[in-house]
Design an enzyme around this catalytic site. Structure first.
Site, mmCIF file in Angstrom:
data_model
loop_
_atom_site.group_PDB
_atom_site.id
_atom_site.type_symbol
_atom_site.label_atom_id
_atom_site.label_comp_id
_atom_site.label_asym_id
_atom_site.label_seq_id
_atom_site.Cartn_x
_atom_site.Cartn_y
_atom_site.Cartn_z
ATOM 1 N N ASN A 18 0.787 -1.240 0.000
ATOM 2 C CA ASN A 18 0.000 0.000 0.000
ATOM 3 C C ASN A 18 0.816 1.286 0.000
ATOM 4 O O ASN A 18 0.309 2.329 -0.394
ATOM 5 C CB ASN A 18 -1.000 -0.008 1.158
ATOM 6 C CG ASN A 18 -0.323 -0.037 2.504
ATOM 7 O OD1 ASN A 18 0.770 -0.581 2.652
ATOM 8 N ND2 ASN A 18 -0.956 0.543 3.496
ATOM 9 N N GLU A 40 4.454 -3.853 12.065
ATOM 10 C CA GLU A 40 3.398 -2.848 11.998
ATOM 11 C C GLU A 40 2.252 -3.561 11.296
ATOM 12 O O GLU A 40 2.420 -4.008 10.158
ATOM 13 C CB GLU A 40 3.934 -1.683 11.161
ATOM 14 C CG GLU A 40 3.221 -0.412 11.384
ATOM 15 C CD GLU A 40 3.114 -0.082 12.846
ATOM 16 O OE1 GLU A 40 1.965 -0.085 13.319
ATOM 17 O OE2 GLU A 40 4.145 0.142 13.516
ATOM 18 N N CYS A 94 -3.084 1.290 6.887
ATOM 19 C CA CYS A 94 -3.378 0.764 8.217
ATOM 20 C C CYS A 94 -3.831 1.889 9.133
ATOM 21 O O CYS A 94 -4.426 1.644 10.168
ATOM 22 C CB CYS A 94 -2.212 -0.017 8.782
ATOM 23 S SG CYS A 94 -0.742 0.946 8.922
HETATM 24 C C1 UN1 Z 1 0.083 7.208 6.621
HETATM 25 O O1 UN1 Z 1 -0.920 7.221 7.308
HETATM 26 O O2 UN1 Z 1 0.364 8.125 5.865
HETATM 27 O O3 UN1 Z 1 0.594 0.557 6.256
HETATM 28 C C2 UN1 Z 1 1.062 6.108 6.692
HETATM 29 C C3 UN1 Z 1 0.163 1.655 6.576
HETATM 30 C C4 UN1 Z 1 0.925 2.468 7.595
HETATM 31 C C5 UN1 Z 1 1.406 3.736 7.039
HETATM 32 C C6 UN1 Z 1 0.450 4.814 7.114
HETATM 33 N N1 UN1 Z 1 2.047 1.714 8.084
HETATM 34 O O4 UN1 Z 1 -0.845 2.060 6.075
#
Ligand code: UN1
Length: 502
Positions: free
Chosen positions: A167, A264, A298
């Site tokens: 993503n 994460e 996320c």
């Molecule tokens: C964001 O909110 O700009 O995988 C970054 C994801 C998160 C990164 C979000 N680790 O969506």
């Protein structure tokens, strides 16, 4: 632009050349001889963006060996010299932001502006870690013994396995690889096989910047190769962003090996709109949180809690604006939301919404239906807002798409309790100027990131990023916080041999 028969034909003519994918092992580019990989455009799944072959175990072994061999020299390279390479890489990335951002949009599906913005953000992250050489490198403690000092020095951990999701094909690899390299580690990187082209681009930037051979290897492979990388005996630490299921498996595998791991994972992030909120601002931010990047973050807003007195007015505005979002080809400048990443993802999300819609107490306020126009061929899901009368799988399960689940709350206490009602704890947003509500949210919400009057998504490069509960495991990412994972410390008791001089 929603492609008409005519415009599709024109686009096909104008389609950029199909790119060749390659792996980087021990400083050499190689084509690989595993299974064929075809990188498709989710807006037009008949259009190939890039082709290549997957890496094999032999490539993996060679990459890990090269990383181990390159480690002592890279770790001994002054941080200023390492920083200069990261800074040059930032420059290369920035110089290609338009081209690579467009390629990102074509392989991942976010809009061109989002793609270009993400590539620029990757450059910013490299630049931040380039500056790390000018910041303090350790701590000094007083000693209870005369003539002695106690120093805590940070050393790189060794060879780091980096496993990244589809993503954010540029930003997430940057926020793992830049600190890993900046702190003196070597890296073997396995990106999601859905976004291999941007991975090649980032590796090209680092090679062009003068990164020594073996310090970074790139292996394009499927999930099983990622699993073998994580468990490879030559790896010292693992950093991963992706689904909760895969993350938990990696944590277990690393636990068995006593190998440091940072993950994460999922999120089911709530926005809370209280009765005193600036509703116009809240509508704008909730829309951005829920539907930017097609909800595939996320950190996306996937739950909304609205306080009863403003609920009707707020939801009327929100659904009107969500329904008006222009969904279409990511390369059309008028498009506000692109497709999700694959047809399989579209069908999975659509199926979950259909199943919810059939349950009592579930009211689809907007979206929810498949497109029956010329978007049917692409991986398009409409911006969807669903009101729930009570608990529901849509309230709990991360869909990773443009679907927002809504519940109403009587008072602030109930609203915050609903926000905290999740096994995840990545981010939350509260829309209010009520100080008591804000401090209650700061104290009471178990999340890694809290926004007051802004959307749930977003992560500045210089501040800690990461979640609580099932959203994350191990130290935080980004900013100075990244040092905790990418270095180990040695506590040095330091004194001369003849006792204190003074
Ligand atoms: C964001 O909110 O700009 O995988 C970054 C994801 C998160 C990164 C979000 N680790 O969506």
């Amino acid at each position: 632009m929603r492609p008409t028969a005519d415009s599709s034909a024109k686009e096909a003519e104008a389609a950029p050349p199909i790119r060749s994918l390659r792996h980087l092992v021990a400083g050499q580019w190689r084509t690989g001889d595993g299974e064929e990989l075809v990188d498709l455009n989710p807006a037009r799944p008949h259009e190939t963006v890039a082709v290549g072959r997957l890496a094999r175990d032999r490539d993996l072994d060679e990459a890990v060996t090269a990383a181990r061999e390159a480690f002592p020299r890279w770790a001994a390279t002054p941080p200023h010299a390492r920083g200069r390479i990261l800074d040059r890489a930032a420059g290369v990335i920035e110089a290609h932001a338009d081209q690579w951002g467009e390629e990102l949009a074509r392989e991942e599906g976010k809009t061109r502006d989002e793609g270009v913005g993400e590539v620029r953000r990757a450059a910013e992250i490299f630049r931040y870690y380039a500056g790390e050489a000018s910041r303090p490198v350790g701590e000094v403690f007083a000693s209870p013994r005369p003539g002695e000092q106690i120093h805590v020095v940070h050393r790189p951990v060794g060879t780091v396995a980096v496993v990244t999701p589809f993503n954010f094909p540029a930003a997430i690899p940057a926020w793992k690889i830049a600190p890993a390299l900046g702190y003196g580690n070597t890296v073997v990187w396995k990106p999601a096989s859905l976004v291999p082209l941007l991975a090649v681009r980032l590796a090209e930037a680092l090679v062009e910047a003068g990164l020594p051979d073996g310090v970074l290897s790139l292996l394009i492979g499927d999930g099983s190769l990622g699993g073998r990388l994580v468990e490879h005996p030559g790896v010292d630490a693992v950093t991963f962003t992706g689904s909760t299921g895969v993350g938990r498996g990696l944590i277990a595998a690393c636990g068995r090996m006593a190998r440091p791991v940072q993950t994460e994972m999922g999120g089911k992030n709530a926005a809370v709109v209280l009765a005193d909120a600036d509703l116009e601002l809240a509508v704008r931010e909730v829309l951005a949180g829920a539907f930017r990047a097609t909800g595939q973050k996320c950190t996306a807003t996937s739950r909304l809690i609205v306080q009863e007195p403003v609920a009707d007015a707020f939801l009327a505005q929100l659904t009107k604006r969500a329904a008006a979002l222009r969904v279409g080809d990511p390369l059309d400048p008028a498009t506000e939301m692109g497709p999700v990443v694959t047809l399989e993802a579209r069908d999975r999300i659509q199926h979950a919404v259909d199943a919810a819609a059939a349950r009592p107490g579930v009211d689809v306020l907007t979206g929810g239906r498949r497109y029956d126009d010329d978007r049917t061929a692409g991986a398009f899901v409409p911006p969807t807002v669903v009101e729930l009368a009570g608990d529901d799988p849509l309230w709990r399960e991360e869909l990773f798409g443009p679907v927002l689940a809504v519940r109403r709350a009587g008072d602030t206490r109930e609203a915050l309790a609903l926000a905290d009602d999740s096994e995840f704890g990545l981010s939350a947003a509260v829309f209010t100027d009520d100080l008591r509500a804000v401090t209650a949210a700061m104290d009471g919400l178990e999340v890694g990131v809290l926004h007051i009057n802004s959307e749930t998504a977003g992560a500045d490069p210089h501040v800690p990023f990461g979640g609580a509960r099932q959203s994350a495991y191990g130290p935080k990412e980004q900013g100075r916080a990244a040092r905790e994972f990418f270095t180990r410390t040695t506590t040095v008791y330091l004194r001369g041999s003849g006792g204190p001089l003074l």
